[in-house]
Scaffold this motif. Structure first.
Motif, short mmCIF file in Angstrom:
data_model
loop_
_atom_site.label_atom_id
_atom_site.label_comp_id
_atom_site.label_asym_id
_atom_site.label_seq_id
_atom_site.Cartn_x
_atom_site.Cartn_y
_atom_site.Cartn_z
N GLY A 1 0.77 -1.22 0.57
CA GLY A 1 -0.52 0.42 0.46
C GLY A 1 0.97 1.02 0.09
N ALA A 2 1.94 1.02 -0.04
CA ALA A 2 3.19 2.50 -0.26
C ALA A 2 2.95 3.40 -1.00
CB ALA A 2 3.94 1.84 0.57
N GLU A 3 2.83 4.16 -0.67
CA GLU A 3 3.35 5.13 -2.04
C GLU A 3 4.96 5.19 -2.32
OE1 GLU A 3 2.45 8.64 -4.43
OE2 GLU A 3 1.08 6.99 -3.75
N LYS A 4 5.52 5.45 -1.25
CA LYS A 4 7.03 4.64 -1.60
C LYS A 4 7.67 4.47 -0.40
CE LYS A 4 8.61 9.04 -3.76
NZ LYS A 4 7.41 9.36 -4.54
N VAL A 5 7.98 3.10 -0.78
CA VAL A 5 9.68 3.00 0.40
C VAL A 5 10.90 2.92 0.33
CG1 VAL A 5 9.97 0.47 1.09
CG2 VAL A 5 8.04 0.61 0.08
N ILE A 6 10.80 3.67 1.15
CA ILE A 6 12.48 4.34 0.67
C ILE A 6 13.55 3.72 1.75
CG2 ILE A 6 13.58 6.48 1.77
CD1 ILE A 6 11.38 6.96 0.09
N ALA A 7 14.23 3.12 1.12
CA ALA A 7 15.54 1.65 1.38
C ALA A 7 16.52 3.12 2.07
CB ALA A 7 16.22 0.79 0.49
N VAL A 8 17.19 2.57 3.17
CA VAL A 8 18.58 3.49 3.32
C VAL A 8 19.47 2.98 2.49
CG1 VAL A 8 17.64 3.60 5.35
CG2 VAL A 8 19.38 1.83 4.96
N SER A 9 20.11 2.42 2.15
CA SER A 9 20.55 1.85 0.96
C SER A 9 20.53 0.84 -0.04
CB SER A 9 21.81 0.81 2.11
OG SER A 9 21.39 -0.37 1.94
N GLU A 10 21.50 0.80 -1.30
CA GLU A 10 21.09 0.04 -2.23
C GLU A 10 20.91 -1.48 -1.66
OE1 GLU A 10 20.47 -1.23 -6.17
OE2 GLU A 10 20.10 0.62 -5.29
N TYR A 11 21.64 -2.20 -1.23
CA TYR A 11 21.43 -3.63 -0.85
C TYR A 11 20.46 -4.01 0.06
CZ TYR A 11 22.62 -7.80 1.66
OH TYR A 11 22.15 -8.88 2.09
N THR A 12 19.25 -2.63 0.51
CA THR A 12 18.63 -3.38 1.20
C THR A 12 17.25 -2.70 -0.02
OG1 THR A 12 18.75 -2.08 3.51
CG2 THR A 12 16.28 -2.09 2.61
N ARG A 13 17.36 -1.64 -0.84
CA ARG A 13 16.76 -1.96 -1.77
C ARG A 13 16.62 -3.42 -2.84
NH1 ARG A 13 16.48 -0.58 -7.26
NH2 ARG A 13 14.33 0.42 -7.81
N GLN A 14 17.75 -4.14 -2.87
CA GLN A 14 17.94 -4.97 -3.93
C GLN A 14 17.18 -6.28 -3.01
OE1 GLN A 14 18.70 -5.65 -6.95
NE2 GLN A 14 18.86 -3.21 -7.07
N ARG A 15 17.99 -6.23 -1.79
CA ARG A 15 17.02 -7.21 -1.06
C ARG A 15 15.39 -7.35 -0.84
NH1 ARG A 15 19.65 -10.06 2.75
NH2 ARG A 15 17.81 -11.33 3.09
N ILE A 16 15.04 -5.83 -0.68
CA ILE A 16 13.51 -6.34 -0.98
C ILE A 16 12.61 -6.23 -2.25
CG2 ILE A 16 11.66 -4.15 -0.93
CD1 ILE A 16 13.66 -2.71 0.64
N ILE A 17 13.48 -5.99 -3.64
CA ILE A 17 12.68 -6.49 -4.90
C ILE A 17 12.98 -8.09 -4.93
CG2 ILE A 17 13.79 -6.44 -7.29
CD1 ILE A 17 14.61 -3.60 -6.53
#
Length: 388
Positions: A147-163
């Motif tokens: 439901g989030a408009e944006k998910v704000i990741a604190v690092s590229e690593y966290t972003r890739q893990r979420i993806i």
């Protein structure tokens, strides 16, 4: 200097675990987020919902907030009641006030954002730090992610893990790196009062770790450093290790220190105040935290801003502040032998990446990439698509 947004009628809801009574990575991030928002939108209204802090007029006197900032504290309630009242207050007040944007700095508190969004369409963001989001199977967390408009990741690593591990639209996942205040963390000589406090000589090599010493924080890697010290002492007999922080894992840590016969070369000073934190970074010869579950690691930025060599793990978000090894030494966090070898090389001046011996260069590069002004510029760009 980042330009202020010209509109004046915005209303932000910010949901924090706490920002006054405890200082961890999420808390520091939350405080910088509030500071940056208020500099970008000085005419907006702010409601700050804080789960664990109690109303403390002394803290508010010591900090500067805009006059139209209202704090809602839930720390004086029993723990279970805190969660319920926090959610109810956000939802009921949000239905009435319809804020422009709700931001939660932890996914655990974002379910109220999801409910409010379902009721009246108020958009929300939440900050994704690390393990709490990477592989979560909680249904409430998955609803929040969707439901989030944006998910704000604190690092590229966290972003890739979420993806990789969560089925959500990759376009909604954005990065807003952790940050630091370069005025607070600067290069200085070893503080005499700390040398005296710890009974350390000026030329004695010091390894420093600053971390939460909780049973759920053993991924920080301090056990591996303690085991590595056994070998390090064979090459550097006067080495001293300062493991700073508080938490319920301290009794086990002390038992481990004693079992390894390290009592004479390890100090556990407890929690470091803001006033002494920079001095401890300047006291050390290398900052080491070979973690394997870090979303980013603000402490790395603070140490680098003080011009110190840094050793970190190569399997988590620690790679980000060290810029994939450009600004420090990355090791396998499970390889005690390699941790010991690399720390010996760094301390003896033999490590291959000579950048770690360039204090001014470390500080300059860290400021360029991660300082608060960069954080604020990125935040302004992210907000521009939400606030019209």
């Amino acid at each position: 200097m980042t330009q202020q947004h010209p509109l004046k009628n915005h209303h932000f809801y910010l949901i924090f675990p706490n920002i006054f009574e405890f200082k961890g990575g999420v808390q520091v991030y939350s405080a910088f987020l509030l500071k940056s928002l208020q500099e970008l939108y000085p005419d907006a209204n702010y409601d700050i919902f804080i789960k664990y802090d109690k109303n403390d007029s002394k803290n508010l006197q010591n900090l500067q907030f805009l006059p139209h900032t209202k704090f809602h504290y839930f720390g004086h309630f029993p723990r279970l009641l805190q969660t319920i009242l926090l959610a109810i207050t956000i939802i009921v007040q949000g239905i009435w006030q319809r804020p422009s944007l709700v931001i939660s700095t932890h996914i655990n508190y974002a379910i109220a954002c999801y409910i409010l969004q379902r009721i009246n369409g108020v958009p929300y963001w939440f900050i994704a730090h690390g393990t709490e989001v990477w592989s979560t199977e909680r249904k409430s967390h998955k609803l929040v992610l969707q439901g989030a408009e944006k998910v704000i990741a604190v690092s590229e690593y966290t972003r890739q893990r979420i993806i990789k591990e969560q089925n959500i639209d990759t376009d909604k996942i954005h990065i807003l790196f952790n940050t630091f205040d370069s005025k607070q963390f600067q290069i200085k000589s070893k503080p005499t009062y700390l040398l005296q406090r710890y009974n350390i000589t000026p030329n004695q090599p010091i390894i420093l770790t600053v971390a939460r010493l909780g049973r759920m924080a053993q991924h920080k890697g301090y056990d591996q450093i303690l085991h590595a010290l056994v070998k390090i002492r064979q090459h550097i007999p006067n080495i001293h290790y300062i493991l700073a922080g508080k938490g319920d894992d301290r009794p086990r840590i002390q038992t481990l220190i004693t079992s390894l016969n390290l009592d004479d070369c390890v100090t556990l000073p407890g929690f470091l105040t803001d006033e002494e934190l920079c001095d401890h970074y300047n006291l050390c010869d290398v900052f080491a935290m070979p973690s394997q579950g870090e979303g980013f690691g603000i402490v790395f930025l603070e140490a680098l801003a003080c011009g110190k060599p840094v050793l970190a793990g190569n399997q988590d978000g620690s790679v980000q502040p060290l810029v994939s090894g450009e600004l420090g030494c990355l090791v396998d966090p499970n390889d005690v032998e390699d941790i010991a070898t690399k720390l010996i090389e760094i301390i003896q001046g033999h490590y291959g990446n000579k950048m770690v011996y360039n204090p001014e260069g470390l500080r300059k590069r860290t400021i360029e990439l991660f300082e608060l002004n960069q954080f604020k510029t990125t935040l302004a760009a992210l907000l521009s698509s939400n606030l019209k």
